[in-house]
Design an enzyme around this catalytic site. Structure first.
Site, PDB file in Angstrom:
ATOM      1  CD  GLN A 196      -2.442   1.125   2.513  1.00 44.65           C
ATOM      2  OE1 GLN A 196      -1.966   0.881   3.359  1.00 44.65           O
ATOM      3  NE2 GLN A 196      -3.725   1.871   2.022  1.00 44.65           N
ATOM      4  CG  HIS A 222      -8.760   4.970   5.868  1.00 46.27           C
ATOM      5  ND1 HIS A 222      -7.643   4.275   5.320  1.00 46.27           N
ATOM      6  CD2 HIS A 222      -7.906   5.183   7.110  1.00 46.27           C
ATOM      7  CE1 HIS A 222      -6.606   3.901   6.368  1.00 46.27           C
ATOM      8  NE2 HIS A 222      -6.985   5.375   6.567  1.00 46.27           N
ATOM      9  CG  ASP A 272     -10.971  -2.500   3.291  1.00 43.51           C
ATOM     10  OD1 ASP A 272     -11.185  -3.347   4.798  1.00 43.51           O
ATOM     11  OD2 ASP A 272      -9.971  -2.117   3.607  1.00 43.51           O
ATOM     12  N   GLY A 308     -16.239  -4.083   8.065  1.00 46.67           N
ATOM     13  CA  GLY A 308     -17.706  -4.797   8.285  1.00 46.67           C
ATOM     14  C   GLY A 308     -17.061  -6.540   7.865  1.00 46.67           C
ATOM     15  CB  ILE A 309     -15.667  -9.076   5.974  1.00 47.81           C
ATOM     16  CG1 ILE A 309     -15.928  -7.929   4.507  1.00 47.81           C
ATOM     17  CG2 ILE A 309     -15.862 -10.472   6.397  1.00 47.81           C
ATOM     18  CD1 ILE A 309     -16.978  -8.216   4.418  1.00 47.81           C
ATOM     19  NE  ARG A 310     -16.279  -7.018  12.457  1.00 45.75           N
ATOM     20  CZ  ARG A 310     -15.660  -5.924  11.590  1.00 45.75           C
ATOM     21  NH1 ARG A 310     -15.247  -6.161  10.449  1.00 45.75           N
ATOM     22  NH2 ARG A 310     -15.428  -4.787  12.337  1.00 45.75           N
ATOM     23  N   GLY A 358      -9.898  -6.232   8.069  1.00 43.11           N
ATOM     24  CA  GLY A 358      -8.658  -5.808   8.636  1.00 43.11           C
ATOM     25  C   GLY A 358      -8.908  -5.956  10.243  1.00 43.11           C
TER      26      GLY A 358
END
Length: 338
Positions: A145, A227, A258, A260-262, A281
């Site tokens: 990045q 972010h 990217d 909130g993926i849980r 993340g």
């Protein structure tokens, strides 16, 4: 499942680890919050604007309702896919994050090793606590990045270093680090595209027109992201904008979500909305803080097993079929693909 007493005895003997008992990603979160000192714990768990965006992202994901296909005869599925031209065991990558040594001494090294073991790409930030060359040695599918740098001399030097280190893609952050850091522009993005043949990923896009323009300038992938909800508060959840961005990109580039993926169900929802895959993340940070490399491996393993389960239950034999899965949102119309 082992009884608590037996599991504790095995942990003390070094046969199993505490993370082996995690049944979901939230178990890792609780373990991480217990393991970290207060200031780092607050950093790990906070968002911007009184967490309004964090709450909105969760609500938007929960509002997506999948419409499964029945009588598929499936007992297993294939979760493998290609991300930026390389094979990945899951439509999942580790999101770019900085200074992971705040959460575990092995930081990016442990994370890269875990990603390599899981067969997924690992993004690394410029402020890594370890040399980029050391990280890429641990994970062959490393994405680097770049910050949005108007300083082209420095940006060119960073590109050269990433290429020399063996990075497989570059991510450029489209959102500013703070309200005063807004000098990076479309002109700079076009210049950057001309500096490298590596796949170029533009991260931090929320508007369909911005996504389309980034692709016009040569972006190979768009990351729909706010972010980590740490910047501007009260922005629209990326998942709600995902279908419009996919429509604007129109297959000319990959689109990644990217934020909130849980769970594996969240991954399937992102695919159904049109994403090529997701970046993860905070759950990776939870696993890292709680149990280092093994903890991150457990997070990625949980996502894989959960995704396999929900894909079979939804009648999806593979990722392309998952991306055609019908769905609806609360208060909205169902989207049936004919």
């Amino acid at each position: 499942m082992l009884s608590d007493n037996v599991a504790t005895d095995l942990e003390e003997a070094g046969v199993v680890h505490a993370c082996d008992r995690w049944l979901g990603l939230d178990d890792a979160r609780r373990a991480a919050l217990l393991a970290l000192p207060g200031d780092v714990r607050d950093l790990l768990d906070e968002g911007s604007a009184d967490d309004t965006t964090v709450t909105a992202v969760r609500a938007a994901l929960d509002a997506v309702q999948l419409i499964p296909r029945v009588l598929s005869g499936l007992s297993h599925c294939r979760t493998s896919t290609r991300l930026l031209g390389a094979e990945a065991a899951l439509p999942v990558g580790v999101a770019p994050m900085d200074r992971l040594m705040r959460f575990h001494p092995e930081g990016e090294i442990a994370t890269a090793r875990a990603a390599a073991a899981a067969g997924v790409p690992c993004a690394v930030g410029m402020r890594s606590g370890h040399l980029l060359e050391v990280v890429t040695a641990e994970c062959p599918d490393t994405w680097f990045q770049l910050p949005g740098l108007p300083d082209r001399v420095l940006a060119a030097a960073l590109v050269d270093r990433a290429e020399s280190a063996g990075c497989r893609a570059l991510i450029v952050s489209a959102h500013p680090g703070d309200a005063r850091d807004t000098a990076f522009s479309w002109t700079d993005l076009a210049w950057l595209r001309g500096q490298t043949e590596l796949p170029l990923v533009v991260e931090g896009v929320l508007h369909p027109d911005d996504a389309a323009h980034a692709v016009h300038l040569g972006a190979d992938a768009i990351v729909v992201s706010h972010h980590g909800t740490r910047q501007l508060g009260t922005v629209a959840p990326g998942v709600s904008l995902l279908p419009a961005i996919c429509d604007a990109v129109a297959g000319r580039a990959e689109v990644l979500l990217d934020g909130g993926i849980r769970s594996g169900t969240d991954v399937l929802k992102a695919l159904a909305l049109g994403a090529s895959g997701v970046l993860v993340g905070r759950p990776v940070l939870w696993g890292l803080a709680a149990d280092g490399q093994r903890g991150v491996e457990r997070i990625l393993s949980l996502l894989r097993s959960q995704l396999e389960d929900v894909m079979v239950l939804a009648g999806c034999r593979d990722v392309p079929q998952a991306r055609r899965l019908d769905h609806l949102t609360q208060g909205g119309d169902a989207r049936f693909r004919r």
